[in-house]
Design a protein around this motif. Structure first.
Motif, PDB file in Angstrom:
ATOM      1  N   LYS A   1      14.011  47.756  24.876  1.00  0.00           N
ATOM      2  CA  LYS A   1      14.687  47.498  26.149  1.00  0.00           C
ATOM      3  C   LYS A   1      15.667  46.326  26.043  1.00  0.00           C
ATOM      4  O   LYS A   1      16.756  46.356  26.622  1.00  0.00           O
ATOM      5  CB  LYS A   1      13.645  47.223  27.240  1.00  0.00           C
ATOM      6  CG  LYS A   1      14.232  47.019  28.634  1.00  0.00           C
ATOM      7  CD  LYS A   1      13.137  47.121  29.679  1.00  0.00           C
ATOM      8  CE  LYS A   1      13.722  46.994  31.074  1.00  0.00           C
ATOM      9  NZ  LYS A   1      13.799  45.618  31.540  1.00  0.00           N
ATOM     10  N   LEU A   2      15.276  45.295  25.283  1.00  0.00           N
ATOM     11  CA  LEU A   2      16.147  44.133  25.105  1.00  0.00           C
ATOM     12  C   LEU A   2      17.082  44.297  23.911  1.00  0.00           C
ATOM     13  O   LEU A   2      17.820  43.373  23.577  1.00  0.00           O
ATOM     14  CB  LEU A   2      15.286  42.877  24.933  1.00  0.00           C
ATOM     15  CG  LEU A   2      14.488  42.454  26.175  1.00  0.00           C
ATOM     16  CD1 LEU A   2      13.479  41.382  25.819  1.00  0.00           C
ATOM     17  CD2 LEU A   2      15.410  41.980  27.291  1.00  0.00           C
ATOM     18  N   ALA A   3      17.019  45.472  23.266  1.00  0.00           N
ATOM     19  CA  ALA A   3      17.859  45.768  22.094  1.00  0.00           C
ATOM     20  C   ALA A   3      17.691  44.703  21.013  1.00  0.00           C
ATOM     21  O   ALA A   3      18.652  44.309  20.340  1.00  0.00           O
ATOM     22  CB  ALA A   3      19.325  45.908  22.502  1.00  0.00           C
ATOM     23  N   SER A   4      16.459  44.246  20.840  1.00  0.00           N
ATOM     24  CA  SER A   4      16.173  43.235  19.821  1.00  0.00           C
ATOM     25  C   SER A   4      16.135  43.839  18.427  1.00  0.00           C
ATOM     26  O   SER A   4      16.383  43.145  17.436  1.00  0.00           O
ATOM     27  CB  SER A   4      14.836  42.547  20.116  1.00  0.00           C
ATOM     28  OG  SER A   4      14.881  41.890  21.365  1.00  0.00           O
ATOM     29  N   GLY A   5      15.795  45.126  18.350  1.00  0.00           N
ATOM     30  CA  GLY A   5      15.705  45.786  17.057  1.00  0.00           C
ATOM     31  C   GLY A   5      14.368  46.481  16.887  1.00  0.00           C
ATOM     32  O   GLY A   5      13.557  46.548  17.811  1.00  0.00           O
ATOM     33  N   ILE A   6      14.126  46.991  15.693  1.00  0.00           N
ATOM     34  CA  ILE A   6      12.911  47.737  15.381  1.00  0.00           C
ATOM     35  C   ILE A   6      12.149  46.993  14.296  1.00  0.00           C
ATOM     36  O   ILE A   6      12.659  46.797  13.191  1.00  0.00           O
ATOM     37  CB  ILE A   6      13.234  49.167  14.919  1.00  0.00           C
ATOM     38  CG1 ILE A   6      14.024  49.907  16.008  1.00  0.00           C
ATOM     39  CG2 ILE A   6      11.953  49.926  14.571  1.00  0.00           C
ATOM     40  CD1 ILE A   6      14.521  51.282  15.572  1.00  0.00           C
ATOM     41  N   ALA A   7      10.955  46.585  14.580  1.00  0.00           N
ATOM     42  CA  ALA A   7      10.142  45.863  13.606  1.00  0.00           C
ATOM     43  C   ALA A   7       9.803  46.765  12.420  1.00  0.00           C
ATOM     44  O   ALA A   7       9.567  47.968  12.599  1.00  0.00           O
ATOM     45  CB  ALA A   7       8.862  45.361  14.266  1.00  0.00           C
ATOM     46  N   PRO A   8       9.734  46.218  11.213  1.00  0.00           N
ATOM     47  CA  PRO A   8       9.437  47.025  10.021  1.00  0.00           C
ATOM     48  C   PRO A   8       7.932  47.303   9.897  1.00  0.00           C
ATOM     49  O   PRO A   8       7.300  46.921   8.902  1.00  0.00           O
ATOM     50  CB  PRO A   8       9.952  46.143   8.879  1.00  0.00           C
ATOM     51  CG  PRO A   8       9.755  44.750   9.377  1.00  0.00           C
ATOM     52  CD  PRO A   8      10.042  44.814  10.864  1.00  0.00           C
ATOM     53  N   VAL A   9       7.390  47.976  10.868  1.00  0.00           N
ATOM     54  CA  VAL A   9       5.944  48.199  10.909  1.00  0.00           C
ATOM     55  C   VAL A   9       5.442  49.003   9.708  1.00  0.00           C
ATOM     56  O   VAL A   9       4.417  48.639   9.109  1.00  0.00           O
ATOM     57  CB  VAL A   9       5.542  48.850  12.241  1.00  0.00           C
ATOM     58  CG1 VAL A   9       4.090  49.322  12.219  1.00  0.00           C
ATOM     59  CG2 VAL A   9       5.747  47.850  13.385  1.00  0.00           C
ATOM     60  N   PRO A  10       6.095  50.095   9.312  1.00  0.00           N
ATOM     61  CA  PRO A  10       5.596  50.805   8.127  1.00  0.00           C
ATOM     62  C   PRO A  10       5.528  49.915   6.890  1.00  0.00           C
ATOM     63  O   PRO A  10       4.572  50.007   6.106  1.00  0.00           O
ATOM     64  CB  PRO A  10       6.618  51.938   7.948  1.00  0.00           C
ATOM     65  CG  PRO A  10       7.160  52.172   9.321  1.00  0.00           C
ATOM     66  CD  PRO A  10       7.243  50.814   9.930  1.00  0.00           C
TER      67      PRO A  10
END
Length: 433
Positions: A297-306
């Motif tokens: 929602k805040l367009a912060s990005g996607i955490a590298p969870v995998p």
């Protein structure tokens, strides 16, 4: 605020009907196997006091044990309660107040100015509203960072929930030292309160708001009180650039240098990490709270969870606050996490349903350092939810794990048991409207 207080007072009054700790037997419910196999087995679950006594074929009931209350579970799936690893509960009061804005503008121009006007009573009522929302959607434990945390703790104690609470600390400005003193008092008053349901952490807000000398003071307090650290880390590219400009390091490297990771640490967000950052988090046993909807929602990005999971970092799931989500629905958060990383990796095998469900339960408990929470096992805390499977969107029952991640809705949660007490259940006629 008057309407809100009426809603919560109604919930608190009707909640007096909650069932206290009894010898409780849930019969013939669906129980998911540990490996997430498609076939859920039927079985019984027995609770005595605040602990699970028996699950299915696991555990033994004493020969003379007799249930004081029996619940029929034929159309119910029994699960560990969901664990919200990162939120700001009282921000329910700011739900939809400032939407569709970038993080720093959102914080500096909208959120922080209005938060400066909130009172202790506001935080109490906002927290209580969050607790109602979380309980009704199956969350039994949450980790919170905010201010006026004495009042938040009061709400937790009254609600029956389990919580890890931290007073947010900002190392610049007039409240820097005040925050440290309030945290010390908070630790002394509330650590282990509510029969052990409340754990107190220290909450340095983020690397960019906590300069080195201030972090040193926070860590001295952590050492004195053996407290954990809950902190926002690498949430945005701007943060990473700012810390690099100030210290020539990534946020993770900066926190490692200051000695933060020698303490039990929960790092919220961790969106912008290097391979070396991930290695540091793995080596130090740091837990990560993944907040996919807020980050989107805040367009912060996607955490590298995998990548974090591949490095054996413990990753739990959080909603963040309702001002940036805009709800506290962990079922929805699980679904978002699973789908987001599949499309980001262009791989449908990424984050399968059993792994995501574990992140929202047992892995979340490990991220919070809770050793006896998050699993349906004898000896573990009786934090349990019953999901009503008699819903059109939950038929046919091919794979109940997948149903919980991809199809279930908050309204499907029928009964919530925390610490062996039924705190919410349609069978109890609790009308929270």
């Amino acid at each position: 605020m008057m309407y809100l207080s009426c809603v919560i007072i109604s919930w608190k009054v009707t909640a007096r009907e909650r069932v206290n700790n009894v010898k409780l037997l849930i019969k013939n419910c669906y129980l998911l196997p540990d490996d997430g196999d498609a076939a859920a087995a039927r079985g019984d679950l027995a609770i005595e006091g605040d602990r699970i006594l028996k699950v299915g074929d696991e555990g033994e009931l004493p020969r003379d044990w007799k249930a004081e209350r029996v619940m029929e579970g034929e159309d119910y799936l029994c699960l560990p309660g969901l664990i919200n690893c990162h939120t700001h509960a009282a921000m329910t009061l700011l739900r939809s107040y400032a939407d569709d804005l970038p993080l720093m503008y959102w914080l500096e121009k909208k959120i922080w100015p209005i938060e400066a006007r909130l009172t202790a009573d506001d935080v109490y009522w906002g927290t209580m509203l969050a607790l109602v929302e979380m309980i009704e959607s199956g969350t039994t434990t949450f980790s919170d960072m905010y201010f006026f945390m004495d009042r938040a703790a009061e709400a937790v104690e009254e609600s029956g929930m389990r919580a890890c609470l931290a007073r947010g600390l900002v190392g610049t400005g007039s409240e820097a030292e005040t925050g440290l003193e309030e945290s010390k008092e908070f630790l002394e008053k509330w650590q282990g309160a509510a029969k052990g349901r409340i754990s107190i952490w220290l909450g340095p807000h983020a690397p960019y708001t906590c300069p080195p000398d201030y972090l040193d003071k926070v860590l001295a307090l952590a050492q004195d009180y053996r407290a954990g650290i809950h902190i926002h880390v690498a949430e945005t590219k701007d943060e990473v650039e700012q810390i690099n400009k100030l210290y020539g390091k990534t946020p993770v490297e900066y926190l490692k240098e200051r000695g933060v990771f020698q303490f039990t640490t929960l790092a919220a967000h961790c969106v912008h990490l290097t391979a070396e950052d991930i290695s540091v988090l793995a080596e130090t046993g740091t837990g990560v709270a993944h907040n996919p909807e807020s980050n989107m929602k805040l367009a912060s990005g996607i955490a590298p969870v995998p990548q974090l999971l591949a490095a054996e970092v413990t990753v739990g799931i959080g909603t963040d606050g309702a001002a940036s989500n805009n709800n506290l629905d962990m079922l929805e958060e699980m679904r978002t996490a699973a789908l987001l990383h599949k499309v980001n990796q262009m791989d449908p095998l990424t984050l399968p349903a059993p792994q995501v469900l574990s992140m929202a339960t047992g892995d979340g408990a490990r991220a919070l350092g809770l050793e006896d929470v998050g699993l349906l096992k004898p000896g573990y805390k009786a934090d349990i939810i019953l999901v009503d499977l008699n819903q059109a969107h939950l038929y046919p029952r091919h794979n109940l794990t997948s149903h919980m991640v991809y199809a279930a809705q908050a309204s499907d949660v029928d009964t919530v048991i925390i610490d062996g007490r039924i705190v919410n259940g349609k069978a109890q006629s609790l009308d929270h409207r």
